[in-house]
Design an enzyme around this catalytic site. Sequence first.
Site, PDB file in Angstrom:
ATOM      1  N   PRO A   1       0.805  -1.224   0.000  1.00 46.17           N
ATOM      2  CA  PRO A   1       0.000   0.000   0.000  1.00 46.17           C
ATOM      3  C   PRO A   1       0.838   1.274   0.000  1.00 46.17           C
ATOM      4  O   PRO A   1       1.833   1.390   0.721  1.00 46.17           O
ATOM      5  CB  PRO A   1      -0.813  -0.119   1.291  1.00 46.17           C
ATOM      6  N   CYS A   2       0.382   2.223  -0.817  1.00 49.06           N
ATOM      7  CA  CYS A   2       1.120   3.483  -0.967  1.00 49.06           C
ATOM      8  C   CYS A   2       0.536   4.605  -0.120  1.00 49.06           C
ATOM      9  O   CYS A   2       1.085   5.705  -0.093  1.00 49.06           O
ATOM     10  CB  CYS A   2       1.114   3.918  -2.435  1.00 49.06           C
ATOM     11  N   THR A   3      -0.571   4.351   0.572  1.00 47.04           N
ATOM     12  CA  THR A   3      -1.335   5.405   1.238  1.00 47.04           C
ATOM     13  C   THR A   3      -0.477   6.307   2.114  1.00 47.04           C
ATOM     14  O   THR A   3      -0.600   7.535   2.090  1.00 47.04           O
ATOM     15  CB  THR A   3      -2.449   4.775   2.098  1.00 47.04           C
TER      16      THR A   3
ATOM     17  N   LEU B   1       2.771   6.704   1.952  1.00 43.87           N
ATOM     18  CA  LEU B   1       3.988   7.153   1.272  1.00 43.87           C
ATOM     19  C   LEU B   1       3.700   8.210   0.223  1.00 43.87           C
ATOM     20  O   LEU B   1       4.587   8.968  -0.163  1.00 43.87           O
ATOM     21  CB  LEU B   1       4.688   5.960   0.599  1.00 43.87           C
ATOM     22  N   SER B   2       2.460   8.256  -0.240  1.00 42.78           N
ATOM     23  CA  SER B   2       2.086   9.169  -1.313  1.00 42.78           C
ATOM     24  C   SER B   2       2.128  10.615  -0.858  1.00 42.78           C
ATOM     25  O   SER B   2       1.818  10.939   0.287  1.00 42.78           O
ATOM     26  CB  SER B   2       0.677   8.820  -1.806  1.00 42.78           C
TER      27      SER B   2
END
Length: 392
Positions: A88-90, A92-93
Amino acid sequence: MPSIRDKIIDAQNDSKIFAEFFAGIGLMRMGLENAGWNIAYANDIDPSKELMYKRHFNDEQNHFQLGDIHQIAGESIPKVNLATASFPCTDLSHAGRREGLAGKQSSAFWGFVRILDEMQENKPPIILLENVIGFLTSHNGKDFHSALTALNKLGYAVDAFIIDASHFVPQSRVRLFIVGKLESNDNIMEEKQLSFYESKIRPAKLANFICDHPEINWNITSLPPLPQREIQLSDIVENLPDTAAEWWSEDRVEYLLNQTFDRHRILLEEAKKGKKYTYFTAFRRIREGNSMAEVRSDGIAGCLRTPKGGSARQILIRSGKNKISVRLVSPRECARLMGADNYKITGNINRDLFGFGDAVCVPVVTWIAENYLNPLLIKLKANSENLVFNAS
């Protein structure tokens, strides 16, 4: 009977066996299968994605395990030669709260690391990770450093590169990839200058990170130039009749146009005079407290997102033949923008859009497999004790 390690390797695909973690709807799998790889295991936590995955692939063997990666035992994972993780990129975005690898969702990376550790001597010789480019700068690079050194401790020398999907499809989707190769001690960091690392796929920020961290066990591999995209935005548009319900009313179109910047409105009005249609995409954004429609006029779509709010739905604008028409980008068009043209759409719009917005671009993965993973696997075949053959 000879042991599996003693078998002569003649078949091209017999060792291309992989497991995918954070499998989503299976676009990583599609990309790898295009390059001759065979699935042995898949995992994701989301039941909606499992539904899409199983509906599309219709496997006779049930490769998909639904569940939290933190609850999966490494000993239960079949032996494979490649493990992928689009975690999941949540957190890190740049669009998120930037909580990094300690965040509730992106911390799932550590579940993947734990599984690799528990696999012990069955650790795959190759790993491929994918995430947003915000991973590189999260907590001033500390998260990226922690991730790479954790992989080093497991025995993986690492490489990193950045690819924009717009080289393959008419969508701007920039992603950071990490490749790990097991049991490599050939760190190439000796007296190299920035120019040695900097390239189209390793821009200055990433090249600087490599140069600034010689303590990381790197294994940098040269790659060929990225291809020039052959398809345009107009090529992915569904041919819906003007009477289709998906097209907005004139009042709604005018409301959107009034939300655009003046320069964008001028572009749309100029294209309206054309004898052929010109296609644009747009997202709604809040600018200085006002809702604005930001139009993209370079012939490619913006990065697909998960539809968590109304502004996350991408808008398609068709201008020409004395008319401007507007509707939302459809699930089929999203599939095409991800290079998954023939993916089986479920008919549940939010589920389909969420699945594609949270996935990898298929031809990007295929390019990485053909130009990086497959040649690397050939090299590793010289020591077949580290490999497994024939997916079961």
